[in-house]
Write a protein that holds these residues in place. Structure first.
Motif, PDB file in Angstrom:
ATOM      1  N   LYS A  16     -12.876  73.411  34.170  1.00 21.01           N
ATOM      2  CA  LYS A  16     -13.737  72.537  35.226  1.00 21.01           C
ATOM      3  C   LYS A  16     -12.697  71.399  35.415  1.00 21.01           C
ATOM      4  O   LYS A  16     -12.411  70.841  36.737  1.00 21.01           O
ATOM      5  CB  LYS A  16     -15.058  72.156  34.673  1.00 21.01           C
ATOM      6  N   ALA A  17     -12.198  70.638  34.382  1.00 16.21           N
ATOM      7  CA  ALA A  17     -11.202  69.670  34.641  1.00 16.21           C
ATOM      8  C   ALA A  17      -9.886  69.987  35.399  1.00 16.21           C
ATOM      9  O   ALA A  17      -9.616  69.283  36.261  1.00 16.21           O
ATOM     10  CB  ALA A  17     -10.928  69.001  33.272  1.00 16.21           C
ATOM     11  N   MET A  18      -9.462  71.131  35.053  1.00 11.52           N
ATOM     12  CA  MET A  18      -8.052  71.603  35.738  1.00 11.52           C
ATOM     13  C   MET A  18      -8.454  71.937  37.384  1.00 11.52           C
ATOM     14  O   MET A  18      -7.667  71.769  38.255  1.00 11.52           O
ATOM     15  CB  MET A  18      -7.508  72.722  35.028  1.00 11.52           C
ATOM     16  N   CYS A  19      -9.460  72.491  37.525  1.00  7.75           N
ATOM     17  CA  CYS A  19     -10.021  72.714  38.888  1.00  7.75           C
ATOM     18  C   CYS A  19     -10.004  71.659  39.861  1.00  7.75           C
ATOM     19  O   CYS A  19      -9.378  71.563  41.064  1.00  7.75           O
ATOM     20  CB  CYS A  19     -11.621  73.447  38.688  1.00  7.75           C
ATOM     21  N   LYS A  20     -10.544  70.388  39.519  1.00  5.29           N
ATOM     22  CA  LYS A  20     -10.447  69.293  40.174  1.00  5.29           C
ATOM     23  C   LYS A  20      -8.951  68.952  40.482  1.00  5.29           C
ATOM     24  O   LYS A  20      -8.767  68.395  41.733  1.00  5.29           O
ATOM     25  CB  LYS A  20     -11.184  68.306  39.586  1.00  5.29           C
ATOM     26  N   VAL A  21      -8.454  68.765  39.656  1.00  6.22           N
ATOM     27  CA  VAL A  21      -6.808  68.338  39.769  1.00  6.22           C
ATOM     28  C   VAL A  21      -5.920  69.448  40.642  1.00  6.22           C
ATOM     29  O   VAL A  21      -5.354  68.968  41.537  1.00  6.22           O
ATOM     30  CB  VAL A  21      -6.114  68.223  38.374  1.00  6.22           C
ATOM     31  N   LEU A  22      -6.245  70.634  40.465  1.00  6.87           N
ATOM     32  CA  LEU A  22      -5.460  71.667  41.238  1.00  6.87           C
ATOM     33  C   LEU A  22      -5.903  71.767  42.662  1.00  6.87           C
ATOM     34  O   LEU A  22      -5.226  71.834  43.753  1.00  6.87           O
ATOM     35  CB  LEU A  22      -5.496  73.045  40.550  1.00  6.87           C
ATOM     36  N   VAL A  23      -7.105  71.795  42.869  1.00  4.41           N
ATOM     37  CA  VAL A  23      -7.534  71.564  44.066  1.00  4.41           C
ATOM     38  C   VAL A  23      -7.219  70.454  44.935  1.00  4.41           C
ATOM     39  O   VAL A  23      -6.784  70.686  46.089  1.00  4.41           O
ATOM     40  CB  VAL A  23      -9.260  71.453  44.097  1.00  4.41           C
ATOM     41  N   LYS A  24      -7.307  69.198  44.299  1.00  6.35           N
ATOM     42  CA  LYS A  24      -6.747  68.033  45.086  1.00  6.35           C
ATOM     43  C   LYS A  24      -5.172  68.365  45.421  1.00  6.35           C
ATOM     44  O   LYS A  24      -4.637  67.790  46.251  1.00  6.35           O
ATOM     45  CB  LYS A  24      -6.930  66.796  44.298  1.00  6.35           C
ATOM     46  N   ARG A  25      -4.462  68.839  44.373  1.00  2.65           N
ATOM     47  CA  ARG A  25      -3.091  68.956  44.728  1.00  2.65           C
ATOM     48  C   ARG A  25      -2.842  70.057  45.675  1.00  2.65           C
ATOM     49  O   ARG A  25      -1.813  69.875  46.408  1.00  2.65           O
ATOM     50  CB  ARG A  25      -2.413  69.631  43.113  1.00  2.65           C
ATOM     51  N   GLY A  26      -3.788  71.103  45.654  1.00  3.43           N
ATOM     52  CA  GLY A  26      -3.376  72.072  46.747  1.00  3.43           C
ATOM     53  C   GLY A  26      -3.659  71.594  47.948  1.00  3.43           C
ATOM     54  O   GLY A  26      -2.938  71.871  49.104  1.00  3.43           O
ATOM     55  N   ILE A  27      -4.602  70.829  48.399  1.00  2.39           N
ATOM     56  CA  ILE A  27      -4.940  69.941  49.355  1.00  2.39           C
ATOM     57  C   ILE A  27      -3.747  69.163  49.918  1.00  2.39           C
ATOM     58  O   ILE A  27      -3.489  69.110  51.329  1.00  2.39           O
ATOM     59  CB  ILE A  27      -6.342  69.166  49.333  1.00  2.39           C
ATOM     60  N   MET A  28      -3.229  68.328  49.118  1.00  2.00           N
ATOM     61  CA  MET A  28      -2.247  67.415  49.320  1.00  2.00           C
ATOM     62  C   MET A  28      -0.954  68.228  49.722  1.00  2.00           C
ATOM     63  O   MET A  28      -0.309  67.860  50.640  1.00  2.00           O
ATOM     64  CB  MET A  28      -2.039  66.464  48.228  1.00  2.00           C
ATOM     65  N   GLU A  29      -0.836  69.475  49.154  1.00  2.00           N
ATOM     66  CA  GLU A  29       0.478  70.081  49.631  1.00  2.00           C
ATOM     67  C   GLU A  29      -0.055  70.843  50.960  1.00  2.00           C
ATOM     68  O   GLU A  29       1.150  70.789  51.817  1.00  2.00           O
ATOM     69  CB  GLU A  29       0.482  71.256  48.622  1.00  2.00           C
ATOM     70  N   VAL A  30      -0.881  71.344  51.134  1.00  2.00           N
ATOM     71  CA  VAL A  30      -1.231  71.837  52.723  1.00  2.00           C
ATOM     72  C   VAL A  30      -1.174  70.587  53.503  1.00  2.00           C
ATOM     73  O   VAL A  30      -0.344  70.989  54.780  1.00  2.00           O
ATOM     74  CB  VAL A  30      -2.602  72.393  52.760  1.00  2.00           C
ATOM     75  N   LEU A  31      -1.534  69.480  53.552  1.00  3.28           N
ATOM     76  CA  LEU A  31      -1.374  68.407  54.367  1.00  3.28           C
ATOM     77  C   LEU A  31       0.200  68.115  54.612  1.00  3.28           C
ATOM     78  O   LEU A  31       0.378  67.458  55.930  1.00  3.28           O
ATOM     79  CB  LEU A  31      -2.101  67.316  53.980  1.00  3.28           C
ATOM     80  N   GLN A  32       1.078  68.319  53.626  1.00  2.03           N
ATOM     81  CA  GLN A  32       2.321  68.223  53.964  1.00  2.03           C
ATOM     82  C   GLN A  32       3.154  69.408  54.467  1.00  2.03           C
ATOM     83  O   GLN A  32       4.400  69.404  54.818  1.00  2.03           O
ATOM     84  CB  GLN A  32       2.967  68.035  52.358  1.00  2.03           C
ATOM     85  N   CYS A  33       2.500  70.523  54.629  1.00  2.00           N
ATOM     86  CA  CYS A  33       3.050  71.750  55.084  1.00  2.00           C
ATOM     87  C   CYS A  33       3.405  71.468  56.688  1.00  2.00           C
ATOM     88  O   CYS A  33       2.539  70.717  57.614  1.00  2.00           O
ATOM     89  CB  CYS A  33       2.347  73.008  54.952  1.00  2.00           C
ATOM     90  N   LYS A  34       4.357  72.170  57.170  1.00  2.00           N
ATOM     91  CA  LYS A  34       4.845  72.400  58.580  1.00  2.00           C
ATOM     92  C   LYS A  34       4.300  73.727  59.107  1.00  2.00           C
ATOM     93  O   LYS A  34       4.022  74.434  58.459  1.00  2.00           O
ATOM     94  CB  LYS A  34       6.391  72.235  58.634  1.00  2.00           C
TER      95      LYS A  34
END
Length: 265
Positions: free
Chosen positions: A247-265
């Motif tokens: 659960k703890a890692m899920c929250k961290v990785l979801v936020k990381r994934g969203i931020m990575e998509v926002l930086q995608c071209k």
């Protein structure tokens, strides 16, 4: 370990299907990598290698992947590296080792609905459909949620669109099975958040995805969507990690994934 009484290499899908239903213990073989993890007696092992299902094609607006295509083929395919920010090659690139990825097949992995499957998590974040020989073509999400009569998965279809995607995973060691997998994608401001290896199979966090799609993508919005994903999905414990850790890692990785998509071209 598994034992096999006889091996059949059918020349048609109909022959393979009839053989599959000839005995309750008859089994379609993929790469056999995961059959070795358990103990099973197989009356007739059905090898699909003569049916020419090992391919990746790009007819029109879709990518078509044959059921006998290996993870290594997915990992090295040039077009898959260019599409969706390379999310599919990235999802399989750390699985065990190259020799292992040379035998594991896409069809066997998807049909078996493995909870630890990296590939399923990534596929579910894309616009993916599966084709069953008798069951026909249907969305991957529907296939994962429902039970179907014994069938043969023949192909996958992925819409070749401008979807941006990110893949994240947590492992105890680089080549180990994952503790948790996350895939996040966006197309036309519609987001998909998928969580796998919970240790249950990959599942779309629909409430979190909807909340993110209707947000202004502020830091608070991203935080709230990550929290929603944790709340709406169930998590369990196994030898690789506890439910609380997941659960703890899920929250961290979801936020990381969203931020990575926002930086995608």
């Amino acid at each position: 370990m598994f034992t096999i009484e006889q091996v059949l290499q059918p020349e048609t899908l109909e022959e393979a299907y009839q053989a599959l239903h000839g005995n309750i213990s008859n089994t379609v073989l993929g790469g056999c990598a995961f059959l070795r993890l358990g103990s099973k007696k197989i009356a007739t092992a059905i090898d699909l290698s003569e049916l020419k299902l090992d391919y990746i094609l790009e007819p029109g607006k879709e990518i078509e992947i044959g059921a006998m295509t290996t993870f290594r083929t997915v990992e090295t395919h040039p077009t898959l590296h260019q599409l969706f920010n390379g999310v599919l090659p990235k999802s399989v690139s750390n699985i065990i080792g190259v020799q292992f990825r040379n035998v594991v097949t896409v069809g066997a992995t998807v049909y078996s609905k493995y909870g630890f499957s990296d590939l399923l998590t990534a596929l579910l974040a894309l616009d993916t459909e599966v084709e069953l020989y008798k069951g026909g073509r249907l969305p991957l999400e529907e296939f994962l949620q429902k039970s179907f009569p014994k069938d043969i998965l023949t192909r996958l279809f992925i819409q070749k669109n401008a979807r941006k995607a990110s893949y994240q995973s947590m492992r105890n060691s680089l080549s180990d099975y994952p503790i948790l997998t996350i895939a996040v994608s966006e197309l036309n401001q519609r987001w998909r958040i998928v969580v796998g290896a919970r240790p249950l199979r990959a599942q779309l966090a629909s409430k979190a995805s909807e909340a993110l799609s209707n947000s202004k993508l502020t830091a608070e919005d991203i935080e709230q969507s990550a929290s929603l994903a944790v709340e709406e999905l169930s998590f369990g414990s196994n030898i690789r990690g506890s439910a609380e850790y997941r659960k703890a890692m899920c929250k961290v990785l979801v936020k990381r994934g969203i931020m990575e998509v926002l930086q995608c071209k």
